[in-house]
Write a protein that holds these residues in place. Sequence first.
Motif, PDB file in Angstrom:
ATOM      1  N   ALA A  55       0.818  -1.207   0.000  1.00 23.07           N
ATOM      2  CA  ALA A  55       0.000   0.000   0.000  1.00 23.07           C
ATOM      3  C   ALA A  55       0.854   1.261   0.000  1.00 23.07           C
ATOM      4  CB  ALA A  55      -0.941  -0.009   1.203  1.00 23.07           C
ATOM      5  N   SER A  81       1.419   3.971  -3.738  1.00 16.91           N
ATOM      6  CA  SER A  81       0.699   5.228  -3.538  1.00 16.91           C
ATOM      7  C   SER A  81       1.728   6.347  -3.421  1.00 16.91           C
ATOM      8  CB  SER A  81      -0.183   5.168  -2.290  1.00 16.91           C
ATOM      9  OG  SER A  81       0.583   4.905  -1.137  1.00 16.91           O
ATOM     10  N   THR A  96      -8.866  -3.962   7.250  1.00 14.65           N
ATOM     11  CA  THR A  96      -8.963  -3.280   5.963  1.00 14.65           C
ATOM     12  C   THR A  96      -7.814  -2.299   5.832  1.00 14.65           C
ATOM     13  OG1 THR A  96     -11.375  -3.458   6.055  1.00 14.65           O
ATOM     14  CG2 THR A  96     -10.444  -1.929   4.452  1.00 14.65           C
ATOM     15  N   GLU A 110      -6.360   0.602   3.308  1.00 14.77           N
ATOM     16  CA  GLU A 110      -6.749   1.466   2.202  1.00 14.77           C
ATOM     17  C   GLU A 110      -5.627   2.462   1.912  1.00 14.77           C
ATOM     18  OE1 GLU A 110     -10.439   3.344   3.000  1.00 14.77           O
ATOM     19  OE2 GLU A 110     -11.628   1.551   2.577  1.00 14.77           O
ATOM     20  N   ASP A 111      -5.327   2.629   0.627  1.00 19.83           N
ATOM     21  CA  ASP A 111      -4.325   3.603   0.216  1.00 19.83           C
ATOM     22  C   ASP A 111      -4.968   4.615  -0.718  1.00 19.83           C
ATOM     23  OD1 ASP A 111      -4.174   2.730  -2.584  1.00 19.83           O
ATOM     24  OD2 ASP A 111      -3.168   0.961  -1.823  1.00 19.83           O
ATOM     25  N   SER A 126     -10.857   1.563  -3.060  1.00 23.04           N
ATOM     26  CA  SER A 126     -10.743   2.255  -1.787  1.00 23.04           C
ATOM     27  C   SER A 126     -11.578   3.527  -1.792  1.00 23.04           C
ATOM     28  CB  SER A 126      -9.273   2.603  -1.499  1.00 23.04           C
ATOM     29  OG  SER A 126      -9.161   3.429  -0.370  1.00 23.04           O
ATOM     30  N   SER A 127     -12.110   3.883  -0.645  1.00 22.96           N
ATOM     31  CA  SER A 127     -12.846   5.139  -0.520  1.00 22.96           C
ATOM     32  C   SER A 127     -11.935   6.344  -0.643  1.00 22.96           C
ATOM     33  CB  SER A 127     -13.576   5.178   0.830  1.00 22.96           C
ATOM     34  OG  SER A 127     -12.649   5.067   1.896  1.00 22.96           O
ATOM     35  N   ARG A 128     -10.623   6.121  -0.562  1.00 24.67           N
ATOM     36  CA  ARG A 128      -9.651   7.202  -0.694  1.00 24.67           C
ATOM     37  C   ARG A 128      -9.148   7.342  -2.129  1.00 24.67           C
ATOM     38  NH1 ARG A 128      -7.676   8.992   3.947  1.00 24.67           N
ATOM     39  NH2 ARG A 128      -5.707   9.591   2.954  1.00 24.67           N
ATOM     40  N   THR A 173      -6.672   1.522  -3.797  1.00 21.71           N
ATOM     41  CA  THR A 173      -7.089   0.124  -3.668  1.00 21.71           C
ATOM     42  C   THR A 173      -7.230  -0.226  -2.205  1.00 21.71           C
ATOM     43  OG1 THR A 173      -5.913  -0.433  -5.703  1.00 21.71           O
ATOM     44  CG2 THR A 173      -6.520  -2.259  -4.260  1.00 21.71           C
ATOM     45  N   GLY A 174      -8.288  -0.943  -1.885  1.00 26.25           N
ATOM     46  CA  GLY A 174      -8.492  -1.438  -0.539  1.00 26.25           C
ATOM     47  C   GLY A 174      -8.312  -2.946  -0.487  1.00 26.25           C
TER      48      GLY A 174
END
Length: 445
Positions: free
Chosen positions: A244, A248, A268, A270-271, A325-327, A330-331
Amino acid sequence: MPVLLVTVLLAAGGWVWVTLATPSTGRLLVAVAGGLTGALLCAAVALALRHGRQARAARAEAAALRAELGRLADDTLPTAAKRMREGASADTVFTEIPLPANQTHQRILHTVTKEISFGQRQRSAAMAACASAASRMQALATSMLADLREMENRHSEEVLGDLLKLDHSTAQAGRLADSIAVLTGARSGRRWTKPIVMESILRGAMGRIRAYQRVRLHSASGAAIVGYAAEDVMHALAELMDNATKFSAPSEEVHVYVEELHTGIVVTIEDGGLGMKPQALERAKKAVSASEPLDLARLSGTRLGLAVVGSLARKHTLEVFFRPSSRGGTGVVIRIPSRLVTQPREEFPATAPQPVLAVPAATRAGGTASVSSSAVTAVLDGQQAQQPERSLPKRRRGQTLANTPQPTPRPQPPRPRTDAGARFGAFRQSLRSNKPDGPAANPDS
């Protein structure tokens, strides 16, 4: 045979009729010519029938050879290769599988089996050498970490920062050695005999990656991972965190969330990267799938993380999923099954509540209430008292017990501290003592 017989009868009957119909002056010549022609015709028919039988036999043999060759390619050779991958020798395989009837096919099977066996021996030797090298690297990294921790507690603050950097680099080298050990089938370098709390699992994983400053933990879980799987779970999380941070931007943070469910613990990661292309996402899913066996031929020399995660997932039945991902990146969701989740073990037993003493009736001697020490000892019934002894209040004649002045409690000696602050205070005290070879003073003594 019936065809030849019919041909002879037709030829003989025809030439007999022709001979009889010919005038007597030329009948002999026609009979001789007809006989020779009939004989030649019968010979041609017999030869044609023979070649036909031979052609049919050749076609049947060719069909049988094709069928046997198909069984050799589709069944016999794959079975032999599978048995040799499982560890069987070439001679053992020859006694277990059905051999083809054709001698040429037997030689083909023998040659291919010997080559596969030789390749498997070379592969096993290479894997054993890599596993041995990984074990040595693990032992060396563990020894170096122990030496660095000892130097961190012994040297001054001027070199403490450099020692911590070396400590972090050594931890990353140890993770690489653990990855090689996982891929070669060797055991992990560390084993835990007690459950490790989830907070320590996450922070241990953070400490093994380069960009640990960019990882943000969001965990309120009080659960723990069983000791035999704690190191592998920590290693898998470290590989996912490292991926991650690598994929990123350096300015983006990686957030880690922990949730407890009845089926286990869900972590979880997330990046905020650019995401994954469909082809790369499909390869990543296959790499971490519990149903896909490890194929070392597909590994890239610089990307071993997902293959390591897949091996650990197959070992402990972990489930790994990828999602957007919500960011914006990729989550990765990893589910730890409930059989690996337990409650943390108490480091120090809780202080047992003090028993309620049933004080016997006080003896009145001259109007003064008193309790003898032998009565208290009898009530304790052999148990050791945890609190310091206190004298019971006494009253004078004509004075109520409520107005009696209470005795001053004895000061209790401070208990020795065992937390990290005490250790750091001892370290600071040793720095001020100007005696690097002497023992550190205990600030609580």
